[in-house]
Design a protein around this motif. Structure first.
Motif, short mmCIF file in Angstrom:
data_model
loop_
_atom_site.label_atom_id
_atom_site.label_comp_id
_atom_site.label_asym_id
_atom_site.label_seq_id
_atom_site.Cartn_x
_atom_site.Cartn_y
_atom_site.Cartn_z
N GLN A 115 64.47 -32.41 -28.63
CA GLN A 115 65.00 -31.24 -29.35
C GLN A 115 64.16 -30.05 -28.90
OE1 GLN A 115 64.42 -30.95 -33.59
NE2 GLN A 115 66.00 -29.38 -33.82
N PRO A 116 64.71 -29.18 -28.05
CA PRO A 116 63.93 -28.06 -27.54
C PRO A 116 63.90 -26.90 -28.51
CG PRO A 116 66.11 -28.01 -26.56
CD PRO A 116 66.06 -29.22 -27.46
N TYR A 117 62.78 -26.18 -28.55
CA TYR A 117 62.67 -24.94 -29.30
C TYR A 117 62.56 -23.78 -28.31
CZ TYR A 117 61.28 -28.25 -32.99
OH TYR A 117 61.23 -29.29 -33.89
N MET A 118 62.94 -22.59 -28.72
CA MET A 118 62.83 -21.43 -27.83
C MET A 118 61.38 -21.21 -27.43
SD MET A 118 65.27 -18.49 -29.46
CE MET A 118 66.57 -18.99 -30.60
N GLY A 119 61.16 -20.97 -26.13
CA GLY A 119 59.83 -20.68 -25.65
C GLY A 119 59.65 -19.19 -25.41
N TYR A 120 58.43 -18.82 -25.04
CA TYR A 120 58.17 -17.41 -24.72
C TYR A 120 57.09 -17.34 -23.65
CZ TYR A 120 54.33 -18.10 -28.11
OH TYR A 120 53.23 -18.56 -28.79
N ALA A 121 57.08 -16.21 -22.96
CA ALA A 121 56.17 -16.04 -21.82
C ALA A 121 55.43 -14.72 -21.91
CB ALA A 121 56.95 -16.10 -20.51
N THR A 122 54.17 -14.75 -21.49
CA THR A 122 53.40 -13.54 -21.28
C THR A 122 53.36 -13.29 -19.77
OG1 THR A 122 51.26 -14.65 -21.02
CG2 THR A 122 51.98 -14.15 -23.27
N TYR B 170 54.90 -20.61 -22.65
CA TYR B 170 54.68 -21.52 -23.77
C TYR B 170 56.00 -22.19 -24.15
CZ TYR B 170 50.38 -18.81 -24.11
OH TYR B 170 49.18 -18.17 -23.82
N LEU B 171 56.05 -23.51 -24.01
CA LEU B 171 57.23 -24.29 -24.33
C LEU B 171 56.86 -25.32 -25.39
CD1 LEU B 171 58.50 -25.06 -20.70
CD2 LEU B 171 59.16 -23.15 -22.17
N HIS B 172 57.79 -25.63 -26.25
CA HIS B 172 57.53 -26.63 -27.28
C HIS B 172 58.83 -27.24 -27.77
CE1 HIS B 172 57.65 -23.32 -30.64
NE2 HIS B 172 58.37 -22.99 -29.61
N GLY B 173 58.71 -28.34 -28.48
CA GLY B 173 59.89 -29.03 -28.99
C GLY B 173 59.46 -30.29 -29.71
N ARG B 174 60.41 -31.20 -29.87
CA ARG B 174 60.14 -32.44 -30.58
C ARG B 174 60.95 -33.56 -29.95
NH1 ARG B 174 60.62 -33.38 -37.19
NH2 ARG B 174 58.87 -34.86 -37.34
N VAL B 175 60.38 -34.76 -29.92
CA VAL B 175 61.07 -35.93 -29.41
C VAL B 175 61.55 -36.75 -30.60
CG1 VAL B 175 60.97 -37.95 -27.91
CG2 VAL B 175 59.60 -35.93 -27.37
#
Length: 389
Positions: free
Chosen positions: A48-55, A60-65
């Protein structure tokens, strides 16, 4: 689901209860997984992916299995019992720990392992770029898991890149700041959580137009990023993501709360994490000033006043929506003390009654083009006259 504030519990008892609950939770979860393996019913892990963000330097990427990620809902035909079924599935999650996840973007990759509750966080190096799309896509995939299937072991996630021409960034609360939740009434909040869906949730009047014009100076091209922080658990991520889309509220990374039993999760105030996430964003985007939006019903004024003291040169202004603008209440009195606290740090905090007042203040400071005011006034009036869903 805020159990109690830290100060209400004796420290030794809190630590013991945290360890005990965490151990019991881990034992129960591992026991279920062993039984499924023994009888050949081990489920297939999915991301289950969550929106990431970049500098300019990091991604930065994150989510849940999970083995039971949220399903797409039919908001036009779902009845309350279907909404309840979906809500239960969100909270009775089958997380998969120990899964190796690889993230990839623009030729750069990194790997990590899902934690005891299936969450994972990835940080990728980002090469210097002259320009980048405001929204892009990163890739995520499961590596070397015996139950993974090629058709379900990979996915994509939206990635926000902040352009060099950005004037500021916005950190916005969700509950009663952009979304009517009735957070000050536990019965109303429970009803909305378990018997409603993204379509039946009502946005604050005019908030879509206000945020769109704060993000897009010309009304079309997004340049200023918006980050959403909430005390809602990650289990509601898909519902909140759909809510933004259905109500034409500018999307942005949703940074929610883990309801797990691990240290710094169980028995911790449900709101303090918002200050932690605000700190990370302010430190990550060193070149950007910030505007903060919250409401008077919870702890936003206190948390944002603390942020103003910590980052007085980075925070330009704070907007607190009045949850009961027609009366003078204890909420107003509580906000007043934090208005003074923020002012002492040199940061203006405003208790606002609606999106129009927020827009007028933003225009006075030059954060919003005055030409946008009629649009926001019209949108607020239209939303006010909108019949209940």
């Amino acid at each position: 689901m805020t159990v109690a504030n830290d100060e209400q519990w004796p420290t030794p008892f809190k630590e013991w209860l945290t360890r005990t609950a965490s151990a019991a939770d881990d034992i129960a979860d591992s026991g279920v997984r062993r039984l499924k393996r023994r009888f050949g019913h081990e489920d297939i892990p999915k991301i289950q992916p969550y929106m990431g963000y970049a500098t300019s330097e990091r991604i930065y990427l994150h989510g849940r299995v999970l083995t039971n990620p949220p399903i797409d809902s039919d908001y036009q035909t779902d009845h309350w019992w279907r909404n309840l079924q979906n809500a239960v599935q969100r909270f009775v999650s089958n997380e998969v720990p120990g899964v190796t996840i690889e993230g990839a973007f623009d030729g750069h990759t990194a790997t990590t392992t899902s934690d005891s509750e299936g969450y994972f966080h990835l940080t990728l190096d980002r090469p210097p770029q002259e320009s980048a799309a405001f929204w892009d896509m990163a890739k995520l995939r499961i590596k070397n898991h015996p139950r993974a299937r090629r058709e379900s072991d990979q996915t994509t996630c939206h990635l926000l890149s902040v352009p060099s021409e950005a004037k500021f960034a916005i950190i916005s609360d969700v509950d009663d700041t952009i979304l009517h939740t009735g957070a000050t009434n536990i019965v109303t909040m429970a009803k909305l959580t378990f018997f409603g869906n993204a379509r039946t949730r009502a946005p604050l009047d005019g908030v879509a137009a206000l945020y769109e014009r704060l993000q897009c100076e010309d009304g079309n091209t997004p340049i200023n990023p918006i980050f959403y922080v909430s005390s809602s658990p990650w289990n509601l991520y898909d519902l909140l993501e759909d809510f933004l889309e259905l109500n034409a509220i500018p999307r942005g990374p949703l940074l929610l709360r883990d309801l797990g039993f691990d240290e710094n999760k169980f028995l911790k105030s449900g709101h303090e994490h918002k200050l932690d996430k605000a700190r990370r964003l302010i430190r990550a985007y060193k070149h950007l000033p910030f505007l903060l939006f919250g409401d008077s019903g919870q702890e936003d004024a206190r948390l944002y006043a603390a942020a103003a003291e910590e980052f007085p040169d980075r925070i330009r202004g704070i907007f607190i929506r009045d949850v009961d603008p027609m009366i003078s209440s204890s909420h107003d009195a509580k906000v007043d003390q934090y208005v003074r606290q923020a002012a002492q740090a040199g940061v203006p905090m405003y208790l606002i009654k609606d999106s129009v007042q927020a827009a007028e203040i933003a225009a006075e400071h030059g954060w919003l083009d005055r030409d946008a005011l009629p649009t926001i006034v019209q949108a607020t009036r239209r939303d006010t006259e909108r019949p209940p869903v």
